[in-house]
Design an enzyme around this catalytic site. Structure first.
Site: not given
Ligand code: GRF
Length: 200
Positions: A107-108, A144
């Site tokens: 997830t990005h 990504d």
């Molecule tokens: C998310 O926004 C992810 O996409 C990015 O870092 C954040 C991680 O958030 N790479 P968390 O650790 O899940 O709260």
């Protein structure tokens, strides 16, 4: 049988928490069998502990080479026999060996292919976009660059800073990740070139 997920984290783990919460419902179709990290002492690992999920840590600094690190990560993940690996805020690029063995989604916090890399939210703000968002994609050898599974848009506000925009993106991102991973586990998916199809 629910699908077996290994989730990889590097930080707060709020996306992990959303998956842990969703997986308490047997109808979700997935169970988190382990949580791995590239560093100790992070909230993501504490969340797994509280949920009674086994954890492991594989630190790059503990290996002579990046390849050795990748081999160890592959082995530790493989010990839990996952059907799918989820990179949820895992801030490392995995190697060829890992990708040959596992399917991983990441997830990005931006609308790829815009703003790849570790500072996506800051980069989007600096660019001056009016809309950003989040992307769940299959992981390939690039940073990504893998095929996109799903995206959601988030409006950028005039008074946003990196923290406020990232928080708003993350609240959408958690729902998207839970939705996409659940659908992949319950129904399966197929890939044709750059297109990913979630089965119904
Ligand atoms: C998310 O926004 C992810 O996409 C990015 O870092 C954040 C991680 O958030 N790479 P968390 O650790 O899940 O709260």
């Amino acid at each position: 049988m629910p699908s077996r997920l290994v989730v990889l984290v590097s930080g707060t783990g709020s996306n992990l928490q959303a998956l842990l919460d969703a997986a308490t419902d047997p109808a979700y179709g997935a169970t988190i069998v382990a949580v791995g990290a590239d560093r100790d002492g992070i909230e993501g690992l504490a969340r797994a502990d509280r949920a009674g999920v086994p954890t492991f840590v594989v630190r790059v600094a503990d290996f002579a080479s990046r390849d050795d690190w990748d081999a160890s990560l592959t082995e530790q993940v493989g010990a839990h026999a996952p059907d799918l690996v989820v990179s949820a805020g895992f801030m490392k690029v995995v190697g060829k060996r890992f990708l040959e063995r596992f399917t991983m989604v990441n997830t990005h916090p931006a609308l790829l292919p815009a703003f790849p890399g570790a500072h996506a939210v800051r980069d989007a703000l600096d660019y001056g976009v009016a809309v950003s968002g989040c992307t769940v994609h299959l992981v390939d050898a690039g940073v990504d660059t893998g095929p996109i599974v799903a995206q959601r848009a988030v409006e950028v506000r005039a008074d946003d800073d990196e923290a406020s925009l990232h928080e708003r993106i993350k609240s959408v991102e958690r729902d998207l990740l839970v939705d996409v991973v659940g659908r992949m586990c319950r129904h399966g998916w197929s890939v044709n070139g750059r297109k990913v199809f979630l089965s119904e």
